[in-house]
Design a protein around this motif. Structure first.
Motif, PDB file in Angstrom:
ATOM      1  N   SER B  43       0.811  -1.218   0.000  1.00 36.92           N
ATOM      2  CA  SER B  43       0.000   0.000   0.000  1.00 36.92           C
ATOM      3  C   SER B  43       0.844   1.268   0.000  1.00 36.92           C
ATOM      4  N   ASN B  50      -4.698  -0.236   3.229  1.00 37.85           N
ATOM      5  CA  ASN B  50      -4.528  -1.685   3.331  1.00 37.85           C
ATOM      6  C   ASN B  50      -5.049  -2.340   2.063  1.00 37.85           C
ATOM      7  N   HIS B  59      -6.478  -5.997  13.108  1.00 38.77           N
ATOM      8  CA  HIS B  59      -6.749  -4.641  12.595  1.00 38.77           C
ATOM      9  C   HIS B  59      -7.984  -4.019  13.230  1.00 38.77           C
ATOM     10  N   VAL B  64      -9.574   2.315   7.923  1.00 31.36           N
ATOM     11  CA  VAL B  64      -8.869   1.863   6.726  1.00 31.36           C
ATOM     12  C   VAL B  64      -9.506   2.455   5.473  1.00 31.36           C
TER      13      VAL B  64
END
Lengths: 639, 639
Positions: B43, B50, B59, B64
């Motif tokens: 990324s 992500n 996570h 995100v």
């Protein structure tokens, strides 16, 4: 760190001139790209135990086997053996019992290939050679074998022996034995390897091979054609993997790279390689900033350790600024001498040609200041500069000296001098020994001529001993905000792509596409190094309708030729962009080689010929028959 | 170790059949070639934080941003997003305040490209999907952007949806989105990267690019021709960099490698790619053992971690032995069923065709034993095997069953059975359920037919459920001591090179060159994997006189075409040798792909066409004009 490739190893006499400066600067350090890596095993899988160049006092007493070329022989007592790694002195045994070994080593011509085994011993006190990396030791030979004898050579394998390039290319396999070619090709290999590590191992790029037997692209007049066995059907060799890399993004590959062979048939244009190599990159979900950071990281990571590390980010400049300040889209930013617009000083001038220029649209008066020009340039230099501008650009260029007492004959110059000199000196911060070159005309043309003269003057100043550009300096620059379209040369009423038709327009200019397309800026970017373009790329169009509008309506291309790409964009193409770096040019600049032919193992000549094997060559008609082609001999030639 | 590419990530339903077995076997483990390396940053440089496939419980709570394709949507509540890395479930917000986000995500067609931002949350208890690597979490979306909408697709992007290969090739950019193509291309990229590390970083090889615009080689009837702008002069696309790699050794480069694009115009021969890739290697001062060790190390080092490690050294076998035991120069050594010479048992036979065969020079009786053949093969199988031998080799093949009570109609078979069956059973250790296939004739022909039947029977047995070849087994084999020359097919009185004219003769056979050249063995070696030739090479001739003798006197070639190479050998050529591995075939075998087209991003079809862009294509005569060629239309075609 182990220094496995440096001039020191070879103990050659150093060349002279500017190249020599570059070489000495870089090669006195080492060429191991990447500081943490172990030295490769150069003697794995083969008969030798060591390379010639690696032996040191630490090897004393070791039994070694070496393979190499006879570099020279002294009085049938010493022989200097060479391999890619360096030189080592070998002692020829003189005992009666070793007569056969002595015979082999004394009778083999220079450049013959031998294998010797023996013991590493110290040189006798006083006989050490500090200029030679292996100069503390020598190898006392016990056995020797002649692996291949060498016939009389067309030239000596020594860097200081000057050869014509044609001779070097004809016997390229001999030329490759030179230190410089070994250095260039090995540095190239290592830089590319580091680039691969960066892209593949660090950033998840996928190395994907794309076809080189493809079809003609619209406007691809520079593509070689390859007849197939189907009558009248031809493949083409692509100029770049442009379509494929975009299709890979549509295919969800996310991050693609390839060290890609590309082909361009420039016909009669000299000094172009018909095949060349680019580091070809494409990414999804990226913008200009992302691509620029990626490339800065790539170059920083792969930069040779024997050079100063690169500082990132690289500066950037708009195309308009590059043109205005340097008169070119690839400014050499290693030195100043920028173009200054001095139009305002001449608004009220009575000098005819300045008035003329300023009264026209885009008309301007421009100047550059040549530091210490009066010290280094001769009168005839100035005259030849003016002649150059007149011949090539049809532009009048006037020299202006801060010291008024110089006697110049041009009446126009005189009148300018009297009228504005002092103002100019103040505005441009001109020193006593400087010279100003002044011109007037349409903005772009005036900038172009001064941009060209700026480079000419820099070469002149350096030839006269001025130090303008540090040979150890690598000055990178991004040039951005190019126009998306240019007027066609042959028909300025129509537009053509400034780069290629897949380049995305600048988001701020999107609406102009439908009103004033000629004013649209693109999302193209160029990477410039020391005044050479070494890369270019863009954010691409990922919208099928926009791509269709640009191709069909604005560029009036036959969209059928690109129907597969247009269709692909409609099937969920991600936003994407990429870049290509010209590898040959980049390595040429890094090694300081005078020509890209010096960083290619088997280049074509100036005219596109392989002087070693003599390609291209005539083929008998029966070999063309399977391809359903025949030669159309020009009227004035004999078949 | 981070598992960044596995079927698990995708959560797709698994395919069926033999391929499925292969895939499950390998992909349930991981594909990170090289165990010590850090995971690439997927990324970096882009908008996402992500990849879809990497999100886990670790996570949880993170904000995100993801970019990907809409895989499917459930009841306007969930959406599964896909990128190259895997799948993730996204929760579409239902609140009134997020109406615009909901609209975007609910209206975008499948395979549209979106960017979403949100929070990683746990799936509600009971809703976890253990089959999906991201199945413990989901992403609660806050913002969404439609990056590109997708039109109606010609087929669904799901591995289990069967498509014709023509359709897949026409829309290759869609086919590339499949898990299998992503896996194949990424594995290829990683294996090649590891090979480069091994060669370049560990063993000092130099990656050198050689030209692809070259001249025709003697006998190079399979080389594409490229017209140049000089009337009647043509370049050729080389079949391999053979001459260049040898010249690099003469040039002292010591160790060369290249991932080289090669070209072969096989004309009408189906299922060949006109361009293909080989790992091309050449070394100085090396012998066969050195090259073999190098390649064994190379494959071991680059072998995917998700497979069993390779055991080295690989076994080796002479060409004569391969022919005698397997009837081919590329034996599939994953299973037995070797050919046995049973001539001695039939010296006194009264069966006519056996007598006949044994009375001729090189005459022999040969047999293979098919384990459990009586259990798996049906009578019609045996008949079709016999018919195959008769049709393709004009050879009579007799089945022999250990159990005499089976009723076979062939009278000859009966008489053989009665006479020798029991002896045969003893000699060949035949079990009750086995079947023996017996043939008689000239040694090579008898071996060839049984070699072919051995493979046919193996396929048959496996189709019937017998487990003969372990799909996880990779059986490498060196085949050595090939003949240097073969009689020309069209004129058996003359010789041609069995491989190429630069192959060195076996040192023990050197004198035979001048007396019985047809008996000379070469220093050629082939590398065979699971019955496919994946590489070949040789120690080369480095002596100019020997090379000239072979080219001019034995092969009667026009030495002028190779004068540059002959000359180079005279100027201190080191002893050298090399090898080339067929990369497409190797990767095909490693991935278990049914065709090499499945490990090439943009392959040509069976007939050499690019079905996506439709190359090769017709060109207007004016585009051929700069190349001084015109199409010779066959009499029966319309221009």
């Amino acid at each position: 760190m182990f220094c496995w490739l440096s001039r020191q190893y070879w103990g050659f006499s150093t060349p002279t001139g500017r190249m020599a400066h570059l070489i000495r600067g870089s090669l006195s350090r080492t060429l191991v790209v990447g500081s943490q890596r172990r030295t490769p095993e150069f003697s794995s899988f083969v008969a030798r135990t060591n390379t010639c160049g690696e032996l040191r006092s630490s090897h004393l007493g070791q039994e070694v086997t070496l393979c190499g070329w006879i570099q020279y022989r002294r009085q049938n007592i010493f022989l200097v053996l060479r391999d890619f790694h360096g030189l080592v002195q070998v002692v020829i045994p003189q005992e009666e019992s070793a007569a056969s070994v002595k015979k082999i080593l004394c009778e083999a011509p220079v450049e013959s290939v031998v294998q010797v085994s023996g013991t590493v011993i110290s040189r006798p006190p006083g006989q050490e050679n500090p200029k030679m990396p292996t100069g503390e030791i020598e190898v006392k030979v016990k056995t020797a074998e002649l692996l291949n004898s060498c016939k009389k050579l067309p030239f000596e394998i020594k860097d200081f022996v000057k050869k014509t390039e044609a001779l070097r290319l004809q016997y390229r396999y001999l030329d490759l034995r030179s230190f410089q070619m070994q250095y260039n090709l090995r540095l190239r290999s290592q830089m590319v390897m580091k680039m691969r590590e960066y892209l593949c191992n660090l950033h998840g790029f996928v190395d994907i091979e794309t076809p080189t037997l493809f079809k003609r692209t619209p406007g691809g007049a520079k593509e070689f054609v390859i007849p197939s066995r189907e009558p009248g059907k031809f493949y083409c060799l692509p100029q770049s993997p442009q379509q494929f890399k975009q299709l890979l993004m549509v295919g969800g590959l996310d991050r693609y790279f390839q060290v890609a062979r590309c082909y361009r048939d420039e016909g009669s244009r000299p000094d172009r390689q018909p095949e060349f190599t680019q580091i070809d990159i494409e990414m999804s979900f990226v913008d200009q900033t992302g691509i620029r950071s990626l490339i800065e990281g790539l170059l920083q990571y792969s930069w040779p350790n024997d050079k100063d590390p690169l500082v990132v980010p690289f500066p950037s400049m708009t195309f308009a600024e590059a043109l205005a300040s340097y008169g070119t889209d690839k400014p050499d930013t290693r030195f100043g001498m920028k173009i200054i617009d001095i139009s305002d000083m001449f608004r009220n001038t009575e000098v005819g040609f300045l008035q003329d220029a300023l009264s026209k649209p885009q008309g301007a008066v421009k100047a550059i200041c040549i530091s210490e020009g009066a010290k280094y340039l001769k009168r005839k230099d100035i005259e030849s500069i003016r002649k150059f501008a007149a011949d090539h650009f049809n532009q009048e260029v006037l020299p202006v000296f801060p010291k008024a007492n110089r006697n110049w004959n041009t009446p126009v110059a005189q009148s300018i001098l009297e009228e504005q000199r002092s103002g100019l000196i103040k505005l441009m911060e001109i020193q006593e020994d400087d010279v100003v070159l002044l011109t007037a005309g349409e903005h772009k043309k005036a900038c172009s001529v001064l941009g060209k003269l700026r480079l000419e003057c820099a070469d002149l100043l350096e030839a006269r001993g001025s130090v303008l550009r540090d040979p150890a300096l690598f000055s990178f620059l991004w040039v951005v905000d190019f126009p998306l379209f240019l007027p066609k040369e042959e028909n300025p009423g129509e537009l053509e792509s400034a780069h290629h038709p897949f380049t995305a327009p600048h988001p701020s200019d999107l609406q102009l596409l439908y009103t004033e397309p000629e004013k649209v800026r693109s999302q193209h970017y160029d990477l410039v190094l020391n005044g050479s373009e070494i890369g270019g790329g863009s954010i691409r169009i990922h919208d099928a309708e926009l791509q269709h509008y640009i191709l069909a309506t604005l560029l009036k291309e036959d969209v059928k030729l690109l129907s597969h790409l247009l269709q692909a964009l409609g099937f969920g193409a991600p936003p994407h962009g990429g870049i290509a770096l010209g590898l040959d040019r980049l390595i040429c600049l890094v090694t300081g080689a005078p020509s890209i032919r010096d960083v290619i193992a088997f280049p074509k000549s100036f005219r596109g010929h392989d002087l070693m094997s003599s390609a291209p060559e005539s083929l008998p008609p029966e070999e063309l028959k399977p391809y359903h082609i025949q030669v159309s001999w020009p009227a004035d030639s004999e078949a």
